[in-house]
Scaffold this motif. Structure first.
Motif, PDB file in Angstrom:
ATOM      1  N   LEU A  88     -53.719  43.907  -7.014  1.00  0.00           N
ATOM      2  CA  LEU A  88     -53.162  43.004  -8.025  1.00  0.00           C
ATOM      3  C   LEU A  88     -51.994  42.209  -7.454  1.00  0.00           C
ATOM      4  CD1 LEU A  88     -53.276  45.348 -11.149  1.00  0.00           C
ATOM      5  CD2 LEU A  88     -54.664  43.298 -10.758  1.00  0.00           C
ATOM      6  N   ASP A  89     -51.162  42.861  -6.672  1.00  0.00           N
ATOM      7  CA  ASP A  89     -50.049  42.166  -6.022  1.00  0.00           C
ATOM      8  C   ASP A  89     -50.578  41.097  -5.066  1.00  0.00           C
ATOM      9  OD1 ASP A  89     -47.100  42.002  -5.253  1.00  0.00           O
ATOM     10  OD2 ASP A  89     -48.022  42.425  -3.309  1.00  0.00           O
ATOM     11  N   GLY A  90     -51.644  41.427  -4.343  1.00  0.00           N
ATOM     12  CA  GLY A  90     -52.249  40.446  -3.440  1.00  0.00           C
ATOM     13  C   GLY A  90     -52.814  39.260  -4.189  1.00  0.00           C
ATOM     14  N   LEU A  91     -53.438  39.531  -5.343  1.00  0.00           N
ATOM     15  CA  LEU A  91     -53.968  38.450  -6.163  1.00  0.00           C
ATOM     16  C   LEU A  91     -52.845  37.523  -6.616  1.00  0.00           C
ATOM     17  CD1 LEU A  91     -56.297  37.175  -7.874  1.00  0.00           C
ATOM     18  CD2 LEU A  91     -55.621  38.763  -9.688  1.00  0.00           C
ATOM     19  N   ALA A  92     -51.744  38.104  -7.079  1.00  0.00           N
ATOM     20  CA  ALA A  92     -50.618  37.293  -7.555  1.00  0.00           C
ATOM     21  C   ALA A  92     -50.015  36.476  -6.419  1.00  0.00           C
ATOM     22  CB  ALA A  92     -49.564  38.204  -8.180  1.00  0.00           C
ATOM     23  N   ASP A  93     -49.826  37.099  -5.266  1.00  0.00           N
ATOM     24  CA  ASP A  93     -49.245  36.379  -4.132  1.00  0.00           C
ATOM     25  C   ASP A  93     -50.172  35.262  -3.655  1.00  0.00           C
ATOM     26  OD1 ASP A  93     -46.973  37.916  -4.151  1.00  0.00           O
ATOM     27  OD2 ASP A  93     -47.660  39.309  -2.616  1.00  0.00           O
ATOM     28  N   THR A  94     -51.464  35.534  -3.663  1.00  0.00           N
ATOM     29  CA  THR A  94     -52.414  34.494  -3.254  1.00  0.00           C
ATOM     30  C   THR A  94     -52.371  33.320  -4.221  1.00  0.00           C
ATOM     31  OG1 THR A  94     -53.887  36.135  -2.237  1.00  0.00           O
ATOM     32  CG2 THR A  94     -54.843  34.004  -2.784  1.00  0.00           C
ATOM     33  N   ALA A  95     -52.295  33.626  -5.517  1.00  0.00           N
ATOM     34  CA  ALA A  95     -52.197  32.555  -6.513  1.00  0.00           C
ATOM     35  C   ALA A  95     -50.935  31.731  -6.307  1.00  0.00           C
ATOM     36  CB  ALA A  95     -52.225  33.147  -7.917  1.00  0.00           C
ATOM     37  N   ASP A  96     -49.826  32.397  -5.990  1.00  0.00           N
ATOM     38  CA  ASP A  96     -48.584  31.659  -5.733  1.00  0.00           C
ATOM     39  C   ASP A  96     -48.712  30.781  -4.503  1.00  0.00           C
ATOM     40  OD1 ASP A  96     -47.045  32.488  -7.891  1.00  0.00           O
ATOM     41  OD2 ASP A  96     -46.347  34.296  -6.872  1.00  0.00           O
ATOM     42  N   GLY A  97     -49.344  31.313  -3.456  1.00  0.00           N
ATOM     43  CA  GLY A  97     -49.514  30.535  -2.235  1.00  0.00           C
ATOM     44  C   GLY A  97     -50.402  29.327  -2.446  1.00  0.00           C
ATOM     45  N   LEU A  98     -51.513  29.530  -3.142  1.00  0.00           N
ATOM     46  CA  LEU A  98     -52.433  28.415  -3.395  1.00  0.00           C
ATOM     47  C   LEU A  98     -51.816  27.406  -4.354  1.00  0.00           C
ATOM     48  CD1 LEU A  98     -55.820  30.345  -3.788  1.00  0.00           C
ATOM     49  CD2 LEU A  98     -55.095  28.947  -1.839  1.00  0.00           C
ATOM     50  N   ASP A 106     -45.518  27.289   5.012  1.00  0.00           N
ATOM     51  CA  ASP A 106     -44.638  27.502   3.856  1.00  0.00           C
ATOM     52  C   ASP A 106     -45.323  28.359   2.789  1.00  0.00           C
ATOM     53  OD1 ASP A 106     -42.642  25.965   5.022  1.00  0.00           O
ATOM     54  OD2 ASP A 106     -43.368  24.109   4.111  1.00  0.00           O
ATOM     55  N   ALA A 107     -46.628  28.123   2.592  1.00  0.00           N
ATOM     56  CA  ALA A 107     -47.361  28.907   1.598  1.00  0.00           C
ATOM     57  C   ALA A 107     -47.403  30.383   1.992  1.00  0.00           C
ATOM     58  CB  ALA A 107     -48.778  28.366   1.448  1.00  0.00           C
ATOM     59  N   LEU A 108     -47.592  30.663   3.277  1.00  0.00           N
ATOM     60  CA  LEU A 108     -47.596  32.048   3.747  1.00  0.00           C
ATOM     61  C   LEU A 108     -46.230  32.697   3.552  1.00  0.00           C
ATOM     62  CD1 LEU A 108     -49.714  31.673   7.013  1.00  0.00           C
ATOM     63  CD2 LEU A 108     -50.374  32.885   4.927  1.00  0.00           C
ATOM     64  N   ARG A 109     -45.188  31.924   3.740  1.00  0.00           N
ATOM     65  CA  ARG A 109     -43.845  32.460   3.529  1.00  0.00           C
ATOM     66  C   ARG A 109     -43.627  32.790   2.050  1.00  0.00           C
ATOM     67  NH1 ARG A 109     -41.433  28.893   6.026  1.00  0.00           N
ATOM     68  NH2 ARG A 109     -40.798  27.517   4.323  1.00  0.00           N
ATOM     69  N   ILE A 110     -44.134  31.944   1.156  1.00  0.00           N
ATOM     70  CA  ILE A 110     -44.035  32.218  -0.279  1.00  0.00           C
ATOM     71  C   ILE A 110     -44.793  33.494  -0.627  1.00  0.00           C
ATOM     72  CG2 ILE A 110     -44.799  31.389  -2.550  1.00  0.00           C
ATOM     73  CD1 ILE A 110     -44.207  28.540  -1.549  1.00  0.00           C
ATOM     74  N   MET A 111     -45.969  33.667  -0.049  1.00  0.00           N
ATOM     75  CA  MET A 111     -46.782  34.846  -0.329  1.00  0.00           C
ATOM     76  C   MET A 111     -46.113  36.124   0.159  1.00  0.00           C
ATOM     77  SD  MET A 111     -50.419  33.133   0.736  1.00  0.00           S
ATOM     78  CE  MET A 111     -51.344  34.665   0.733  1.00  0.00           C
ATOM     79  N   LYS A 112     -45.311  36.016   1.193  1.00  0.00           N
ATOM     80  CA  LYS A 112     -44.682  37.202   1.768  1.00  0.00           C
ATOM     81  C   LYS A 112     -43.441  37.640   0.994  1.00  0.00           C
ATOM     82  CE  LYS A 112     -43.973  39.092   6.396  1.00  0.00           C
ATOM     83  NZ  LYS A 112     -43.920  38.775   7.842  1.00  0.00           N
ATOM     84  N   GLN A 113     -42.916  36.779   0.134  1.00  0.00           N
ATOM     85  CA  GLN A 113     -41.731  37.129  -0.641  1.00  0.00           C
ATOM     86  C   GLN A 113     -42.060  38.241  -1.635  1.00  0.00           C
ATOM     87  OE1 GLN A 113     -40.497  33.441  -2.397  1.00  0.00           O
ATOM     88  NE2 GLN A 113     -39.732  32.590  -0.482  1.00  0.00           N
ATOM     89  N   SER A 114     -41.054  39.035  -1.971  1.00  0.00           N
ATOM     90  CA  SER A 114     -41.275  40.204  -2.825  1.00  0.00           C
ATOM     91  C   SER A 114     -41.458  39.842  -4.293  1.00  0.00           C
ATOM     92  CB  SER A 114     -40.102  41.184  -2.686  1.00  0.00           C
ATOM     93  OG  SER A 114     -38.880  40.545  -3.044  1.00  0.00           O
ATOM     94  N   ASP A 115     -40.938  38.696  -4.721  1.00  0.00           N
ATOM     95  CA  ASP A 115     -41.050  38.335  -6.130  1.00  0.00           C
ATOM     96  C   ASP A 115     -42.388  37.654  -6.399  1.00  0.00           C
ATOM     97  OD1 ASP A 115     -40.305  36.157  -4.562  1.00  0.00           O
ATOM     98  OD2 ASP A 115     -39.477  35.082  -6.275  1.00  0.00           O
ATOM     99  N   ILE A 116     -42.729  37.558  -7.682  1.00  0.00           N
ATOM    100  CA  ILE A 116     -43.962  36.901  -8.109  1.00  0.00           C
ATOM    101  C   ILE A 116     -43.598  35.647  -8.881  1.00  0.00           C
ATOM    102  CG2 ILE A 116     -46.060  37.103  -9.493  1.00  0.00           C
ATOM    103  CD1 ILE A 116     -46.032  40.061  -9.044  1.00  0.00           C
ATOM    104  N   GLY A 117     -44.209  34.539  -8.502  1.00  0.00           N
ATOM    105  CA  GLY A 117     -43.930  33.271  -9.143  1.00  0.00           C
ATOM    106  C   GLY A 117     -44.790  33.034 -10.368  1.00  0.00           C
ATOM    107  N   PRO A 118     -44.640  31.874 -11.002  1.00  0.00           N
ATOM    108  CA  PRO A 118     -45.364  31.592 -12.251  1.00  0.00           C
ATOM    109  C   PRO A 118     -46.880  31.584 -12.088  1.00  0.00           C
ATOM    110  CG  PRO A 118     -44.266  29.617 -11.399  1.00  0.00           C
ATOM    111  CD  PRO A 118     -43.745  30.769 -10.618  1.00  0.00           C
TER     112      PRO A 118
END
Length: 285
Positions: A88-98, A106-118
């Motif tokens: 589930l965390d991977g799904l959320a991070d992937t959605a944030d990156g995409l 930059d997208a990979l860096r966003i995905m690596k952050q610990s927080d979850i975006g909108p």
């Protein structure tokens, strides 16, 4: 990544699969390409255990008198608990990156952050709602249909990981779980695994699908069995194939977008496949 010339060991592969894809107390004794290959080929077996655990809890709650909705919530919660929410965390991070619309780095860096975006939050909400709604509907049909759906969805989710780890799919980063398993599974092995899981799912659908009963039937009260027919077998097999197709679309998009796969992408692929199976099994009932 350290390598070894030791032959492929299926016990090592099972330990790799359960040790990396579940929280079960399994010690990974080898962390090399050969063990990763066997482990990703064994991934559907880890999914089978996770799905069976989810089904047992869901059916047990039905037996205790809980409604279909609560049983569905429990069946969705078990895979999350048995993976510490990794997929589930991977799904959320992937959605944030995409959803970021930024270049790959930059997208990979966003995905690596610990927080979850909108984007991640919205995706999680809709995916979890879809899973719970689908399972509640299937448990409402019968305990058997709900249980089969829980098992097949979890198994298909890990099968999608096997296909995502096939030869020719590169890693986006040189480190992490994604890099450890990217490209380790021969295409032939991935296809054979897909065929085996699809046939097993068809058999489960044919055997349990016609069973029109409640949990009480499982305990020995009256109920009716219909002869296993092709409809439920075909429907369940198509649900698995549809899940693999949707997961493949996401995998290819992420590969183009990020330059390869990451552990987060693997998680997103798994949850996408699981959700697709559940939704497909609610159709044409």
């Amino acid at each position: 990544m350290p390598t070894t010339s030791s032959p492929l060991s299926w016990p090592d592969g099972l330990r790799f699969a359960f040790g990396t894809l579940t929280v079960l107390p399994v010690k990974v004794t080898r962390w090399d390409r050969e063990a990763a290959r066997a482990g990703m080929l064994c991934a559907p077996l880890a999914g089978l255990v996770v799905g069976a655990s989810a089904a047992v809890l869901g059916v047990f709650l039905l037996f205790l008198g809980a409604g279909e909705l609560l049983a569905a919530v429990a069946s969705v919660a078990v895979p999350a608990a048995l993976t510490r929410g990794l997929h589930l965390d991977g799904l959320a991070d992937t959605a944030d990156g995409l959803g970021s619309g930024k270049p790959a780095e930059d997208a990979l860096r966003i995905m690596k952050q610990s927080d979850i975006g909108p984007f991640g939050v919205i995706t999680l909400v809709f995916v979890l709602f879809a899973q719970v709604a689908a399972l509640a509907q299937l448990y409402g049909d019968s305990w058997a249909r709900g249980a089969v759906a829980a098992v097949v969805s979890a198994t298909a989710a890990r099968l999608a990981l096997t296909l995502a780890a096939r030869t020719g799919v590169p890693a986006a980063r040189p480190e992490g779980l994604g890099a450890a398993v990217a490209g380790v599974v021969p295409v032939r092995g991935a296809v054979l695994a897909a065929a085996a899981v699809t046939l097993a799912a068809a058999g489960a659908g044919a055997f349990f699908g016609p069973y029109d009963a409640t949990v009480a039937v499982m305990l020995g009260t009256t109920g009716t069995w219909a002869f296993p027919g092709p409809y439920d077998a075909v429907r369940t097999a198509l649900a698995v194939l549809a899940a693999l197709a949707v997961a493949e679309v996401l995998l290819r998009h992420c590969t183009r977008r990020f330059g390869g796969v990451t552990g987060d992408v693997f998680g997103g692929v798994a949850e996408t496949a699981a959700t697709t199976v559940l939704v497909m099994l609610t159709l044409g009932r």
